[in-house]
Design an enzyme around this catalytic site. Sequence first.
Site, PDB file in Angstrom:
ATOM      1  CB  SER A  14      -1.485  -0.038   1.313  1.00 16.74           C
ATOM      2  OG  SER A  14      -2.048   0.816   1.045  1.00 16.74           O
ATOM      3  CG  ASP A  62      -7.491  -2.514  -2.668  1.00 18.03           C
ATOM      4  OD1 ASP A  62      -8.047  -2.179  -2.421  1.00 18.03           O
ATOM      5  OD2 ASP A  62      -6.385  -2.694  -2.716  1.00 18.03           O
ATOM      6  CG  HIS A  65      -6.217  -2.009   0.953  1.00 23.05           C
ATOM      7  ND1 HIS A  65      -4.840  -1.878  -0.490  1.00 23.05           N
ATOM      8  CD2 HIS A  65      -5.383  -1.169   1.446  1.00 23.05           C
ATOM      9  CE1 HIS A  65      -4.545  -0.875  -0.034  1.00 23.05           C
ATOM     10  NE2 HIS A  65      -4.722  -0.582   1.029  1.00 23.05           N
TER      11      HIS A  65
END
Length: 231
Positions: free
Chosen positions: A105, A178, A208
Amino acid sequence: MTNGQPDICYLETEDNRRLAYRLRPGLAPTLLFLPGYASDMDGAKAVALDAFAGRRGLAMLRFDYSGTGSSSGAFEDGTLAGWLDETLMMIDQLTAGPVILIGSSMGAWIALHVAQRLPNRVQALVGIAAAPDFTDWGVQREGGGLSPAFRESGQRLLLLKSEIAIDCPVRLVHGDADQDVPIAVAVMLMERLRSADVQLDIVKAGGHRLSVPHEIEAILRTVAALLEPAP
């Protein structure tokens, strides 16, 4: 070692921050895991990658940004630029030789900047649910609200508006479910990267975090393939 994991150590900064890290000794390239926003070095993906490094006899470094996990500082004082500087310091002081960056991320956003700054050290980069520029296109729900300082810092470090000057192999692993980082971000990132060796691996029904066992296995396969000698 405790329960097969490297013990927590601390790196003292010039401004008296204590950055917690776990360093597994081993062969190069060193795997460096960079957590996402409001995450730490002991999540499921980081632990699985450390075990993978152990099986392969590879060195691996993971650490907590200031204000997160076991590191000192207040989380609300953290900025993207500050955490990028901490990452560069960790690489400089705790590793030698080539590194493979594995960013989750926000960690992938940091990894992209590191790869631009250290082209002679970064052998390859893996972005897991990569979220470059999320201060621009949206805010991830997993970490809650962002401080004004973090937002400002992120806006000064945007990448997706022009070519990203990275030439090493890049692998992106992204779930098609996601809800925090649209898969369109991964596609745009793939297009912006200058490297000719970029692949996007889409995980069916992946969210995610990409932290369930078969998703982690996909990540480990991606890293393993980067370690294979070129044909």
